[in-house]
Scaffold this active site. Structure first.
Site, PDB file in Angstrom:
ATOM      1  CD  GLU A  74       3.322  52.349  -1.442  1.00  0.00           C
ATOM      2  OE1 GLU A  74       2.233  52.731  -1.918  1.00  0.00           O
ATOM      3  OE2 GLU A  74       4.186  51.771  -2.136  1.00  0.00           O
ATOM      4  CE  LYS A  93      -2.480  46.225  -1.441  1.00  0.00           C
ATOM      5  NZ  LYS A  93      -1.097  46.228  -1.804  1.00  0.00           N
ATOM      6  NE  ARG A 145       3.860  21.293 -11.357  1.00  0.00           N
ATOM      7  CZ  ARG A 145       4.165  20.008 -11.340  1.00  0.00           C
ATOM      8  NH1 ARG A 145       3.737  19.253 -10.343  1.00  0.00           N
ATOM      9  NH2 ARG A 145       4.890  19.481 -12.295  1.00  0.00           N
ATOM     10  CG  HIS A 173       3.728  52.477  -7.366  1.00  0.00           C
ATOM     11  ND1 HIS A 173       2.929  53.232  -6.536  1.00  0.00           N
ATOM     12  CD2 HIS A 173       4.274  51.521  -6.580  1.00  0.00           C
ATOM     13  CE1 HIS A 173       2.993  52.738  -5.303  1.00  0.00           C
ATOM     14  NE2 HIS A 173       3.807  51.698  -5.303  1.00  0.00           N
ATOM     15  CG  HIS A 190       8.040  50.819  -9.966  1.00  0.00           C
ATOM     16  ND1 HIS A 190       7.229  49.799 -10.403  1.00  0.00           N
ATOM     17  CD2 HIS A 190       7.952  50.799  -8.615  1.00  0.00           C
ATOM     18  CE1 HIS A 190       6.669  49.195  -9.370  1.00  0.00           C
ATOM     19  NE2 HIS A 190       7.088  49.783  -8.270  1.00  0.00           N
ATOM     20  CG  ASN A 244       0.747  50.273  -9.912  1.00  0.00           C
ATOM     21  OD1 ASN A 244       0.718  49.522 -10.858  1.00  0.00           O
ATOM     22  ND2 ASN A 244       1.418  49.964  -8.821  1.00  0.00           N
ATOM     23  CG  HIS A 259       8.559  50.942  -2.968  1.00  0.00           C
ATOM     24  ND1 HIS A 259       8.609  50.851  -4.342  1.00  0.00           N
ATOM     25  CD2 HIS A 259       7.242  50.860  -2.641  1.00  0.00           C
ATOM     26  CE1 HIS A 259       7.383  50.713  -4.820  1.00  0.00           C
ATOM     27  NE2 HIS A 259       6.532  50.717  -3.806  1.00  0.00           N
ATOM     28  NE  ARG A 316      -3.490  44.454  -6.246  1.00  0.00           N
ATOM     29  CZ  ARG A 316      -3.148  43.399  -5.548  1.00  0.00           C
ATOM     30  NH1 ARG A 316      -3.924  42.318  -5.583  1.00  0.00           N
ATOM     31  NH2 ARG A 316      -2.058  43.384  -4.813  1.00  0.00           N
ATOM     32  CE  LYS A 341      -0.024  44.227  -8.117  1.00  0.00           C
ATOM     33  NZ  LYS A 341       0.256  45.617  -8.548  1.00  0.00           N
ATOM     34  CD  GLU A 373      -2.109  46.100 -11.200  1.00  0.00           C
ATOM     35  OE1 GLU A 373      -1.677  46.061 -10.037  1.00  0.00           O
ATOM     36  OE2 GLU A 373      -1.434  46.421 -12.177  1.00  0.00           O
TER      37      GLU A 373
HETATM   38  O1  LIG Z   1      -0.947  45.948  -4.351  1.00  0.00           O
HETATM   39  C1  LIG Z   1      -0.907  46.577  -5.400  1.00  0.00           C
HETATM   40  O2  LIG Z   1      -1.586  46.282  -6.380  1.00  0.00           O
HETATM   41  C2  LIG Z   1      -0.012  47.732  -5.548  1.00  0.00           C
HETATM   42  O3  LIG Z   1       0.191  48.212  -6.651  1.00  0.00           O
HETATM   43  C3  LIG Z   1       0.631  48.279  -4.341  1.00  0.00           C
HETATM   44  C4  LIG Z   1       1.929  49.004  -4.613  1.00  0.00           C
HETATM   45  O4  LIG Z   1       2.010  50.034  -3.663  1.00  0.00           O
HETATM   46  C5  LIG Z   1       3.128  48.098  -4.461  1.00  0.00           C
HETATM   47  O5  LIG Z   1       4.307  48.850  -4.457  1.00  0.00           O
HETATM   48  C6  LIG Z   1       3.205  47.030  -5.493  1.00  0.00           C
HETATM   49  O6  LIG Z   1       4.167  46.088  -5.145  1.00  0.00           O
HETATM   50  C7  LIG Z   1       3.582  47.541  -6.855  1.00  0.00           C
HETATM   51  O7  LIG Z   1       3.173  46.588  -7.732  1.00  0.00           O
HETATM   52  P1  LIG Z   1       3.675  46.546  -9.229  1.00  0.00           P
HETATM   53  O8  LIG Z   1       2.714  45.619  -9.876  1.00  0.00           O
HETATM   54  O9  LIG Z   1       3.600  47.928  -9.768  1.00  0.00           O
HETATM   55  O10 LIG Z   1       5.073  46.053  -9.190  1.00  0.00           O
END
Ligand SMILES: O=C(O)C(=O)C[C@@H](O)[C@H](O)[C@H](O)COP(=O)(O)O
Length: 367
Positions: free
Chosen positions: A186, A228, A122, A249, A253, A246, A265, A242, A144, A238
């Site tokens: 990034e 950051k 846990r 992304h 992604h 993205n 990535h 935050r 994350k 997020e």
């Molecule tokens: O820290 C964050 O918040 C980010 O979104 C940073 C991104 O650059 C990073 O690739 C992150 O892992 C992407 O997150 P996700 O939630 O879109 O999978």
């Protein structure tokens, strides 16, 4: 050595240490009161060859004992199956709540180790020792953690904050050109979303950055970490701002998945940033000139801005199955005229398809 502290609600949570080497790692361990705690160093087959012996010796000298778990390098290992193997290893080695994991490696190692730490018994402590540029400026900061699930990127995860981030610039010298440049994706993102002066600084220092001059790299990593830090401190999980991180992304992604993770990535984020910049231009949020400048900058650093072998329709379809859906709408990060990023939920399917089309290289179009 440079140091900054991540705070949540004004409370100091963990330090980020930027160093040229591993000389300060022992002292950083000491501050975590680890004398009577075991540590398991989690790393991948590439990083193990370079840095495991050195880091394990430091850990063994400062903790009750140190063991290591190595998995095959690459995104294919970022799965629940690897996490299960790691649970098994920790059980066999009698790891208890008070013991600790140390992620030694790039983003895959950090995300997977953090997720294991978040869920084993846990939740146990973990630290990040990022060895890739991308991990040093991005994935090791902000808590994350997670793994891919059936090729859905980072689909299973948890927020779990590390107790320390220790970045050593020496490790960047052994990265392949492609890995190093992927991290720059990034970094350019940080400039575009939050600090346009930094974006111009990156362009001005391109030669020193690409030749991996140690002091320039440390300066660059420090600025990116500060950007950051500011974002994750304001919005740790997020709920709002935050999401700006993205930028690139949403489409990135989808490209990563459709290319079967054969592109790195940061490369996919660069392609995705092209898509987001294209949409920003189409919505008259940035000029054609700025759009062109972004493409030129990405390509001048060696990053791709287009892909081959996948269709725009598939990019759209896969984008819509990513985590960035919000009440059935794709949550997009776009750029506004003040040189800042904004969250946008107004992109129509037709606009999304047109943006995806701009990314797919075919015949004449050679971006
Ligand atoms: O820290 C964050 O918040 C980010 O979104 C940073 C991104 O650059 C990073 O690739 C992150 O892992 C992407 O997150 P996700 O939630 O879109 O999978």
């Amino acid at each position: 050595m440079r140091k900054m502290m991540i705070h949540y609600k004004g409370i100091p949570i963990y330090p980020i240490i930027l160093s040229e080497n591993f000389d300060g790692l022992g002292a950083a361990f000491e501050k975590l009161s680890v004398k009577d705690r075991k540590v398991c160093i989690v790393t991948d087959s590439h990083v193990a060859e370079h840095y495991l012996a050195q880091v394990e010796a430091i850990a063994a000298a400062h903790c009750a004992s140190a063991v290591h778990f190595i998995f095959p390098a690459g995104e294919e290992s970022k799965t629940l199956a690897t996490v299960e193997n790691l649970y098994e290893f920790l059980i066999q080695n009698k790891f208890e709540r008070r013991d600790m994991l140390a992620a030694l490696g790039g983003g895959v190692v950090g995300d997977l180790t953090g997720f294991t730490a978040a869920t084993y018994l846990r939740g146990i402590d973990f630290i990040q020792i990022p060895t890739s540029l991308l991990a040093q400026v991005d994935s090791s900061i902000g808590g994350k953690t997670g793994v891919d699930f059936r090729a859905y990127k980072n689909m299973v995860g948890a927020f779990h904050q590390p107790k320390l981030v220790y970045s050593c610039a020496e490790t960047l010298k052994t990265l392949t050109e492609q890995q190093y440049i992927s991290g720059l994706g990034e970094i350019i993102k940080h400039g575009l979303i939050k600090d346009i002066a930094y974006y111009h600084w990156l362009k001005e220092h391109k030669e020193a950055i690409l030749s991996r001059d140690t002091q320039t790299m440390i300066e660059m990593i420090e600025v990116s970490c500060r950007i950051k830090k500011e974002v994750v401190e304001n919005d740790p999980e997020e709920a709002g701002e935050r999401a700006l991180l993205n930028f690139g992304h949403t489409l990135g992604h989808a490209v990563e998945k459709l290319m079967n993770f054969t592109m790195l990535h940061g490369e996919c984020v660069a392609v995705g940033m092209h898509g987001a910049a294209w949409l920003s231009k189409e919505k008259n949020m940035i000029s054609e000139e700025i759009y062109r400048d972004i493409l030129d900058t990405l390509t001048s650093f060696g990053l791709p801005v287009s892909v081959e072998g996948i269709t725009p329709a598939r990019i759209v379809e896969v984008s819509k199955s990513d985590k960035k859906m919000d009440k059935g709408k794709v949550k997009f990060i776009l750029l506004n005229p003040e040189g800042q990023a904004v969250i946008d939920r107004s992109i129509t399917d037709a606009q999304l398809l047109a943006a995806a089309d701009a990314l797919v290289r075919n015949g004449e179009q050679k971006l």
